[in-house]
Each structure stands twice: as structure tokens, then as C-alpha cells.
Design an enzyme around this catalytic site. Structure first.
Site, PDB file in Angstrom:
ATOM      1  CD  GLU A 120      -2.508   1.724   0.261  1.00  6.43           C
ATOM      2  OE1 GLU A 120      -2.348   2.890  -0.172  1.00  6.43           O
ATOM      3  OE2 GLU A 120      -3.302   0.900  -0.249  1.00  6.43           O
ATOM      4  CG  ASP A 147       4.812   2.000  -6.782  1.00  9.14           C
ATOM      5  OD1 ASP A 147       3.784   2.629  -7.075  1.00  9.14           O
ATOM      6  OD2 ASP A 147       5.366   1.197  -7.554  1.00  9.14           O
ATOM      7  CG  ASP A 166      -8.759  -4.139  -4.968  1.00 11.25           C
ATOM      8  OD1 ASP A 166      -9.381  -3.581  -5.896  1.00 11.25           O
ATOM      9  OD2 ASP A 166      -9.221  -4.268  -3.815  1.00 11.25           O
TER      10      ASP A 166
END
Length: 294
Positions: A120, A147, A166
Site C-alpha cells: 500500500e 509502491d 486492487d
């Protein structure tokens, strides 16, 4: 004069904004903060469901029922789990994009022996997931701030059984997570019998949809596309091997997973809702490349 495409996009945006406004009418904002990447907003409704947004009136990033990791409110999250039918019992799982932690917490519940990495980019999202959505790290599940592409590039071994892509900003997938080079990196991080699962907006709200599908076809050997009922998403299931399947065959494999793991929903039924084995390549769709980003 507006093109037919422009009109469709405009009408879709207007309808989505209306639905968002109606859906948020009964929502109470319990947290709001501008992060380096988004405006993070958490709302709660009268049922106790908490929703993560990255802008007011924007699309729902996650919806969580605190204390109940088995509850998957957003339809795309349920359909994405069909990817589990295309790998063996996963020992290593990667989720790129934490949101409220819906997928990682569900996977932790049903695959307690698996190692789960979450990449995240926004540290504030990780904090919010822990404070408001019940996301909990342990010795087998870690959130890695950074990243997602760099995390995959730095992966020491190519041994993930399943990778869930996602990661969304307020309006779309970050462009550097759509290119052929990124998908080739993702493929290398998978075991030969693994699967990459990607959450993608449909063409009505995603001008790059056809190019994204074509790029997955270039990077992987098989691509299956599932419709998400009642939502604006499709789920891509991409394999680093040839494994042609009919809809009925994938539905049977998916149903076995949800039955064995005692999911609250039938994965086979979700596969039966809408399925495409994307064999043919659209010659008019361009392959997305890193060079396009410069």
C-alpha cells in the site's frame, strides 16, 4: 458535437454521482484527512457498515462490517475470490492496494496458514484501515508501505500463488500498474501454477479497458474475464500458462473452493453470472507500455 463515447461517459458519470449521493445520504462522516495521495474519508451508516472513500461523492474503495471479516459488502470482492480456483491451496498471497483491508482480512480468516503481503503506497490508508476497519497485522500478514510495483520488482523469489491487483486512486488504476512491463514483472513473481487477479472498471467508465485487456493478453498465456453483478467492475483472471477452461469447468472449481472454505456465497454462481475466455485479441486496442507514461 459530442461523440457517442463522450455522451455515454457523461451519462454514466451523472448516474454514478446520483447513486453515490443517494447511497451516502444516510452516511455519517467519522474521519476525513488529506493524505499525500488522496483525501481519505471514512463514513458509517445506521447498520454500522463503514465505507472508505478517496474523495467526497467518489466511488467506494472498501465497505467493512467491523468485527466480521467474512462480510464482503462490495460484489467485486466476492467475484475476485474466484481466482482461488485457479491455484493450489495458496501458501503465499500478495494484495496490491489495501483499502480498508477487506480482502486481506477475509483471506486471513480462511487461509490462516498462508503468508499474506499487502503493498500500500499511502501510509495514512494503512493507519485508517487499522483504526477504523479492523485490519490487524500478525506474524503472517504484513502491510508494506510503498509502491506496489516496486514491491513486486524487489520480490526476492517468484513464489506467490496468487496476486490480487486492487490498487485504485480516487478515479482509476495508477497508470504504471497497467503496462505490459508491469504485468511481465507480476507474472515473474507468480509460481507457474499461480494466478493474477485484477479489479478493472468496465468500458463505460474506463477508456483504457480494451487496451488493458489486450495488455494482459500480451503478458499472460490465458485471460478469463468475469462480470461483477450489480457493480461497474470486471475481474481479470490471468494465468502464466495455458489452461483453457469452459465456464462450467471454472464454475465447478470455484464452487468447490467456496464449499470447502464455507464462504457465505457460492463462487460457482458468480462465475456463471458472466464469463469470457478472452482468446481473440482486439487489433484496434493498443498495448500499454512504460514508454506511454513518459
Amino acid at each position: 458535437m459530442k461523440s457517442a463515447w463522450s455522451v455515454r461517459v457523461y451519462l454514466y458519470a451523472a448516474a454514478f454521482a446520483t447513486l453515490s449521493a443517494l447511497g451516502c445520504a444516510a452516511q455519517t462522516v467519522i474521519y476525513e484527512k488529506a493524505s499525500p495521495y488522496n483525501t481519505i474519508i471514512v463514513t458509517e451508516d445506521h447498520k454500522g457498515l463503514r465505507t472508505l472513500l478517496f474523495e467526497r461523492g467518489g466511488g467506494r474503495q472498501s465497505v467493512v462490517k467491523p468485527g466480521d471479516p467474512d462480510h464482503l459488502e462490495l460484489p467485486y470482492a466476492r467475484v475476485a475470490l474466484a481466482g482461488l480456483a485457479l491455484c493450489e491451496e495458496p501458501r503465499r498471497i500478495l494484495v496490491v492496494g489495501l483499502g480498508g483491508g477487506t480482502l486481506p482480512m477475509f483471506l486471513r480468516t480462511h487461509y490462516p496458514a498462508a503468508t499474506i503481503d499487502v503493498a500500500e503506497i499511502d501510509p495514512d490508508v494503512v493507519d485508517v484501515a487499522k483504526k477504523f476497519f479492523g485490519f490487524i497485522e500478525d506474524d503472517r500478514m504484513r502491510a508494506h508501505v510503498g509502491d506496489g510495483r516496486q514491491f513486486i520488482e524487489n520480490a526476492v523469489q517468484a513464489d506467490y500463488d496468487i496476486i490480487f491487483l486492487d490498487a485504485f486512486g480516487a478515479r482509476d488504476v495508477p497508470k504504471h500498474l497497467t503496462t505490459r512491463e508491469f504485468l511481465q514483472i507480476t507474472r515473474r513473481a507468480l509460481k507457474p501454477n499461480g494466478v493474477a487477479v485484477s479489479n478493472v472498471w468496465r468500458p463505460a467508465s474506463n477508456p483504457l479497458y480494451d487496451s488493458m485487456a489486450r495488455t494482459y493478453q500480451e503478458a499472460f498465456d490465458e485471460l478469463f474475464i468475469l462480470d461483477v453483478p450489480g457493480d461497474v467492475n470486471n475481474i481479470f483472471l490471468a494465468l502464466p500458462r495455458r489452461q483453457p477452461l469452459r465456464q462450467s469447468e471454472l464454475a465447478l472449481l470455484a464452487r468447490k473452493i467456496s464449499t470447502a472454505k464455507r464462504f457465505r456465497f457460492d463462487l460457482g454462481e458468480l462465475v456463471e453470472y458472466g464469463f469470457l475466455h478472452a482468446r481473440a485479441k482486439n487489433p484496434q486496442a493498443r498495448v500499454l507500455r512504460d514508454a506511454d507514461l513518459r
